[in-house]
Design a protein around this motif. Sequence first.
Motif, PDB file in Angstrom:
ATOM      1  N   MET A 328       0.807  -1.223   0.000  1.00 18.88           N
ATOM      2  CA  MET A 328       0.000   0.000   0.000  1.00 18.88           C
ATOM      3  C   MET A 328       0.835   1.266   0.000  1.00 18.88           C
ATOM      4  O   MET A 328       0.323   2.359  -0.200  1.00 18.88           O
ATOM      5  CB  MET A 328      -0.927   0.027   1.241  1.00 18.88           C
ATOM      6  CG  MET A 328      -1.984  -1.055   1.309  1.00 18.88           C
ATOM      7  SD  MET A 328      -3.286  -0.837   0.063  1.00 18.88           S
ATOM      8  CE  MET A 328      -2.774  -2.027  -1.183  1.00 18.88           C
ATOM      9  N   GLN A 329       2.132   1.118   0.281  1.00 19.97           N
ATOM     10  CA  GLN A 329       3.011   2.282   0.388  1.00 19.97           C
ATOM     11  C   GLN A 329       3.827   2.428  -0.889  1.00 19.97           C
ATOM     12  O   GLN A 329       4.766   1.662  -1.115  1.00 19.97           O
ATOM     13  CB  GLN A 329       3.982   2.100   1.579  1.00 19.97           C
ATOM     14  CG  GLN A 329       3.317   2.016   2.930  1.00 19.97           C
ATOM     15  CD  GLN A 329       2.974   3.394   3.490  1.00 19.97           C
ATOM     16  OE1 GLN A 329       3.312   4.434   2.889  1.00 19.97           O
ATOM     17  NE2 GLN A 329       2.292   3.419   4.619  1.00 19.97           N
ATOM     18  N   PRO A 330       3.540   3.413  -1.711  1.00 19.52           N
ATOM     19  CA  PRO A 330       4.287   3.569  -2.969  1.00 19.52           C
ATOM     20  C   PRO A 330       5.800   3.694  -2.737  1.00 19.52           C
ATOM     21  O   PRO A 330       6.594   3.201  -3.537  1.00 19.52           O
ATOM     22  CB  PRO A 330       3.724   4.873  -3.559  1.00 19.52           C
ATOM     23  CG  PRO A 330       2.377   5.034  -2.911  1.00 19.52           C
ATOM     24  CD  PRO A 330       2.471   4.423  -1.559  1.00 19.52           C
ATOM     25  N   CYS A 331       6.190   4.310  -1.633  1.00 19.66           N
ATOM     26  CA  CYS A 331       7.622   4.507  -1.405  1.00 19.66           C
ATOM     27  C   CYS A 331       8.359   3.190  -1.155  1.00 19.66           C
ATOM     28  O   CYS A 331       9.580   3.148  -1.182  1.00 19.66           O
ATOM     29  CB  CYS A 331       7.854   5.466  -0.240  1.00 19.66           C
ATOM     30  SG  CYS A 331       7.388   4.781   1.367  1.00 19.66           S
ATOM     31  N   LEU A 332       7.615   2.112  -0.891  1.00 23.10           N
ATOM     32  CA  LEU A 332       8.259   0.826  -0.601  1.00 23.10           C
ATOM     33  C   LEU A 332       8.283  -0.107  -1.824  1.00 23.10           C
ATOM     34  O   LEU A 332       8.549  -1.305  -1.705  1.00 23.10           O
ATOM     35  CB  LEU A 332       7.551   0.135   0.573  1.00 23.10           C
ATOM     36  CG  LEU A 332       7.606   0.889   1.917  1.00 23.10           C
ATOM     37  CD1 LEU A 332       6.882   0.110   3.005  1.00 23.10           C
ATOM     38  CD2 LEU A 332       9.062   1.153   2.325  1.00 23.10           C
ATOM     39  N   ALA A 333       8.028   0.485  -2.985  1.00 26.32           N
ATOM     40  CA  ALA A 333       7.951  -0.332  -4.207  1.00 26.32           C
ATOM     41  C   ALA A 333       9.262  -1.035  -4.525  1.00 26.32           C
ATOM     42  O   ALA A 333       9.272  -2.079  -5.200  1.00 26.32           O
ATOM     43  CB  ALA A 333       7.520   0.544  -5.388  1.00 26.32           C
ATOM     44  N   ASP A 334      10.384  -0.501  -4.032  1.00 27.07           N
ATOM     45  CA  ASP A 334      11.678  -1.143  -4.318  1.00 27.07           C
ATOM     46  C   ASP A 334      11.943  -2.377  -3.474  1.00 27.07           C
ATOM     47  O   ASP A 334      12.928  -3.082  -3.695  1.00 27.07           O
ATOM     48  CB  ASP A 334      12.831  -0.150  -4.098  1.00 27.07           C
ATOM     49  CG  ASP A 334      12.902   0.881  -5.204  1.00 27.07           C
ATOM     50  OD1 ASP A 334      12.247   0.669  -6.244  1.00 27.07           O
ATOM     51  OD2 ASP A 334      13.619   1.879  -5.025  1.00 27.07           O
ATOM     52  N   ALA A 359      21.449  -1.087   5.194  1.00 31.44           N
ATOM     53  CA  ALA A 359      21.196   0.239   5.773  1.00 31.44           C
ATOM     54  C   ALA A 359      19.755   0.350   6.277  1.00 31.44           C
ATOM     55  O   ALA A 359      19.499   0.922   7.341  1.00 31.44           O
ATOM     56  CB  ALA A 359      21.498   1.319   4.737  1.00 31.44           C
ATOM     57  N   LEU A 360      18.829  -0.180   5.519  1.00 31.29           N
ATOM     58  CA  LEU A 360      17.429  -0.164   5.958  1.00 31.29           C
ATOM     59  C   LEU A 360      17.277  -0.871   7.296  1.00 31.29           C
ATOM     60  O   LEU A 360      16.586  -0.389   8.206  1.00 31.29           O
ATOM     61  CB  LEU A 360      16.535  -0.879   4.930  1.00 31.29           C
ATOM     62  CG  LEU A 360      16.081  -0.100   3.706  1.00 31.29           C
ATOM     63  CD1 LEU A 360      15.205  -1.002   2.830  1.00 31.29           C
ATOM     64  CD2 LEU A 360      15.304   1.157   4.136  1.00 31.29           C
ATOM     65  N   CYS A 361      17.921  -2.020   7.409  1.00 27.56           N
ATOM     66  CA  CYS A 361      17.826  -2.804   8.631  1.00 27.56           C
ATOM     67  C   CYS A 361      18.400  -2.012   9.813  1.00 27.56           C
ATOM     68  O   CYS A 361      17.810  -1.973  10.895  1.00 27.56           O
ATOM     69  CB  CYS A 361      18.564  -4.128   8.441  1.00 27.56           C
ATOM     70  SG  CYS A 361      18.409  -5.231   9.844  1.00 27.56           S
ATOM     71  N   GLN A 362      19.540  -1.384   9.584  1.00 26.55           N
ATOM     72  CA  GLN A 362      20.162  -0.602  10.660  1.00 26.55           C
ATOM     73  C   GLN A 362      19.291   0.583  11.073  1.00 26.55           C
ATOM     74  O   GLN A 362      19.164   0.899  12.261  1.00 26.55           O
ATOM     75  CB  GLN A 362      21.550  -0.101  10.225  1.00 26.55           C
ATOM     76  CG  GLN A 362      22.566  -1.213  10.046  1.00 26.55           C
ATOM     77  CD  GLN A 362      22.658  -2.109  11.277  1.00 26.55           C
ATOM     78  OE1 GLN A 362      22.984  -1.652  12.365  1.00 26.55           O
ATOM     79  NE2 GLN A 362      22.328  -3.380  11.124  1.00 26.55           N
ATOM     80  N   ALA A 363      18.692   1.234  10.079  1.00 25.43           N
ATOM     81  CA  ALA A 363      17.829   2.380  10.383  1.00 25.43           C
ATOM     82  C   ALA A 363      16.588   1.922  11.143  1.00 25.43           C
ATOM     83  O   ALA A 363      16.129   2.588  12.083  1.00 25.43           O
ATOM     84  CB  ALA A 363      17.451   3.102   9.089  1.00 25.43           C
ATOM     85  N   LEU A 364      16.054   0.767  10.780  1.00 24.23           N
ATOM     86  CA  LEU A 364      14.900   0.215  11.503  1.00 24.23           C
ATOM     87  C   LEU A 364      15.278  -0.065  12.959  1.00 24.23           C
ATOM     88  O   LEU A 364      14.534   0.285  13.884  1.00 24.23           O
ATOM     89  CB  LEU A 364      14.432  -1.093  10.838  1.00 24.23           C
ATOM     90  CG  LEU A 364      13.550  -0.968   9.596  1.00 24.23           C
ATOM     91  CD1 LEU A 364      13.408  -2.333   8.911  1.00 24.23           C
ATOM     92  CD2 LEU A 364      12.166  -0.410   9.952  1.00 24.23           C
ATOM     93  N   ILE A 365      16.424  -0.689  13.144  1.00 26.72           N
ATOM     94  CA  ILE A 365      16.857  -1.032  14.507  1.00 26.72           C
ATOM     95  C   ILE A 365      17.021   0.251  15.326  1.00 26.72           C
ATOM     96  O   ILE A 365      16.613   0.322  16.489  1.00 26.72           O
ATOM     97  CB  ILE A 365      18.176  -1.851  14.462  1.00 26.72           C
ATOM     98  CG1 ILE A 365      17.908  -3.246  13.873  1.00 26.72           C
ATOM     99  CG2 ILE A 365      18.798  -1.961  15.856  1.00 26.72           C
ATOM    100  CD1 ILE A 365      19.155  -4.054  13.554  1.00 26.72           C
ATOM    101  N   VAL A 397       5.490  -1.092   9.723  1.00 26.62           N
ATOM    102  CA  VAL A 397       5.476  -0.678   8.315  1.00 26.62           C
ATOM    103  C   VAL A 397       5.481   0.847   8.204  1.00 26.62           C
ATOM    104  O   VAL A 397       6.135   1.413   7.322  1.00 26.62           O
ATOM    105  CB  VAL A 397       4.266  -1.285   7.568  1.00 26.62           C
ATOM    106  CG1 VAL A 397       4.242  -0.801   6.112  1.00 26.62           C
ATOM    107  CG2 VAL A 397       4.322  -2.813   7.604  1.00 26.62           C
ATOM    108  N   THR A 398       4.783   1.503   9.100  1.00 29.52           N
ATOM    109  CA  THR A 398       4.794   2.976   9.092  1.00 29.52           C
ATOM    110  C   THR A 398       6.220   3.501   9.281  1.00 29.52           C
ATOM    111  O   THR A 398       6.665   4.412   8.572  1.00 29.52           O
ATOM    112  CB  THR A 398       3.886   3.522  10.219  1.00 29.52           C
ATOM    113  OG1 THR A 398       2.571   3.001  10.031  1.00 29.52           O
ATOM    114  CG2 THR A 398       3.862   5.043  10.225  1.00 29.52           C
ATOM    115  N   ILE A 403      11.260   5.753   7.055  1.00 28.37           N
ATOM    116  CA  ILE A 403      12.712   5.672   6.843  1.00 28.37           C
ATOM    117  C   ILE A 403      13.040   5.760   5.360  1.00 28.37           C
ATOM    118  O   ILE A 403      13.996   6.430   4.954  1.00 28.37           O
ATOM    119  CB  ILE A 403      13.258   4.341   7.433  1.00 28.37           C
ATOM    120  CG1 ILE A 403      13.281   4.414   8.956  1.00 28.37           C
ATOM    121  CG2 ILE A 403      14.640   4.012   6.900  1.00 28.37           C
ATOM    122  CD1 ILE A 403      13.527   3.084   9.643  1.00 28.37           C
ATOM    123  N   VAL A 404      12.222   5.103   4.536  1.00 30.94           N
ATOM    124  CA  VAL A 404      12.495   5.093   3.098  1.00 30.94           C
ATOM    125  C   VAL A 404      12.144   6.438   2.480  1.00 30.94           C
ATOM    126  O   VAL A 404      12.945   7.028   1.743  1.00 30.94           O
ATOM    127  CB  VAL A 404      11.728   3.945   2.405  1.00 30.94           C
ATOM    128  CG1 VAL A 404      11.845   4.050   0.883  1.00 30.94           C
ATOM    129  CG2 VAL A 404      12.261   2.586   2.887  1.00 30.94           C
TER     130      VAL A 404
END
Lengths: 421, 421
Positions: A328-334, A359-365, A397-398, A403-404
């Motif tokens: 549902m999140q266009p920014c997560l299309a990648d 990097a995504l994983c680190q930012a999530l953490i 997910v939010t 982050i993305v």
Amino acid sequence: MTMLPDLTKTTLALLDATDPLASKRDAFFLPDNTLYLDGNSLGAMPRVAALRAHQVLNEQWSRDLIKSWNSHQWIDLPHKVGEKIAPLLGAAPGQVICCDSTSVNLFKILSCAMLMQPGRTKILSQAGNFPTDLYMVQGLASLLGEQYCQLVLVDDSPDNHALEQAITTEIAVLLLTQVDFRSGRLLDIQRLTQRAHEQGVLVIWDLAHSAGALPIELDACHVDFAVGCGYKYLNGGPGAPAFLYAATRHHDRLTQPLTGWMGHNAPFSFATDYQKAPGIAQFLTGTPAIIAMSVLDAALTVFDNIDMQQVRYKSLALSHCFHHLVTMQPCLADLQLITPLQPSARGSQLAYQHPHAYALCQALIQRGVIADFRAPNILRLGFTPLYLRYVDIGTAVTILANIVSSQEYLKPEYAVQQKVT
Amino acid sequence: MTMLPDLTKTTLALLDATDPLASKRDAFFLPDNTLYLDGNSLGAMPRVAALRAHQVLNEQWSRDLIKSWNSHQWIDLPHKVGEKIAPLLGAAPGQVICCDSTSVNLFKILSCAMLMQPGRTKILSQAGNFPTDLYMVQGLASLLGEQYCQLVLVDDSPDNHALEQAITTEIAVLLLTQVDFRSGRLLDIQRLTQRAHEQGVLVIWDLAHSAGALPIELDACHVDFAVGCGYKYLNGGPGAPAFLYAATRHHDRLTQPLTGWMGHNAPFSFATDYQKAPGIAQFLTGTPAIIAMSVLDAALTVFDNIDMQQVRYKSLALSHCFHHLVTMQPCLADLQLITPLQPSARGSQLAYQHPHAYALCQALIQRGVIADFRAPNILRLGFTPLYLRYVDIGTAVTILANIVSSQEYLKPEYAVQQKVT
């Protein structure tokens, strides 16, 4: 599974309010401001585990010392814990024991199985299987010699049926992991075991990423052997002892090579010659790790009176919600899902490829969403139905979308790979 | 050692008052009304061990979850604990690692050593060696086939030199335990290792009953390999992880078969092919048992700033006092010491044969003196210098004499063998 029409916070909260497993969350210690999506790597701590550790040290070891082997039934723990795990595997009593690590247990089973297959030398597995499984085969081959033991790998996918085609009468042993540690793909134990048996092949299932996450039917599927891990969905603590399953029909003709004193028929006779214990006890090797095994024993009580079908339903629902919200999140299309979407083909995790997965994983953490990275480019998210809420999925997910869209993950501190597990 | 002229309570109290290790006793939790003479089977609990377990569960696993592998350096524990044990073994850094059980580690080392000795097939040991050592050889032989691996046993005694005569160029590996678990006899590592090397034989020393009890000089004696136990004199808790020593000079040419992911050169690359880690890390197999290993790590701090010569002196003095007091009691004349009396030939325990050894042991335990029975007729007493006092020795012998002179041990409840460890 029906697609949920509108996954608003209200809907998610409603799912939590009607979740039959909701109360199990209280059995766990969960840190504040943390959404833990890595229970597939290390399960969260059941509160009772800490209590039990305290007891074993401050009431048993310290006060009753050596007498505890009898008075606190330490000597029975490998069997007791095995029998607690057995129902989660669909195993009748007398076939599961707790001991050593998954790797060490796999070596015992691999050796047994190869000795049962004279004239066959090949162990078949998937190229993407968890490395320790492949390494243990390579270790056995280094000891026996390549003429007696070879690892054969196929690049199986849901589309190519490479695995089934490779199961022939040339194969001695089929070694598979039920849920792939990277992709989360779920293999069909029943079908693959049957195919193997038709070709005279013995099967070993590694249940590291499935035991405690979904219903398993080892007996009903006529599985020969299985191993698995105590510290993922079984929540036994870091490096918890592992388990081993061997079908009763094989017990009398097994010869496992790690013949330590605890697997002896009469360990305390201190006889010079090894004589294997009957039944599943023959797989014991050294002195059991009492502190660690007690913690696992306590942790397993969270599964008391649990219907594994409910666990499975919630696991699929949580991951379904997660992926639906991602789409549902266009920014997560990648984010490219590599986990099969159909329920019959996935375990309790989702895996996304992304060029900046680390990097995504680190930012999530950094934001309190504990996910996992697997080289080279996989963001892995585990869904543990006993302590995750539906609302957590929405929040996760939010945060991911935030982050993305903000490109927060491009910060230099997230660029260097330092994480070791 | 000079014979003490008069071992009155006052003399024993004086020995305690001048004991340089006396303050170490406070580091342990010791139950009231208990004299613990079984630290050679399961060491008493260092208070810091319970604190550390509490921390690992309630502050690390629970709060920091998977992140703890990095933030609490869990991943370094096998090396860290190994390096803490190394000085107790006379081992320079990089040669000792903590992992698995003694039995499993022995299998790794036995396999390595046999692969290093092409053309030789015999593993020599003592008939009275601790059974798990012999069983692990038998297990390896069952896997490799008798034509590639045979266990050869000799009935060695301090008088017959059978062991030395059996060390010939036919032997691949000499596997010995430094201190015999039954008799407490101490073997000469230096002399036997040298004799073995003269015949091209590799040596493996099992230090289960000596590590932490007496000074050991593995490097100085050019020992090839050693294994040992974390839960006896190292006080690491029931079933604590074990240790393994491999001399640096061998590291590059070793092939151990239990090649789990933690022994890989780059475990988190998740490569398909095993490539062994350099150095001692190649002996790691599965995921380390963090809770248990943390407890051992903490327990080892009681050895900080300890002079092992002082430990050895006190160990010999405690056992000397014990035996002297036994010989002073006419009613104890039926206790036949099977431990060599000269200090160079005994470890940190005494073993007495007695036709009612089992009943005597049970009666002692009932009276708070925790000793140990070993089939068929051995009463075993361990002397742990870090937490035993000289006055305890006096009390223990008084109780023993009382049990014998009153024939209390003939009570029916002490007649049945129920003790399992």
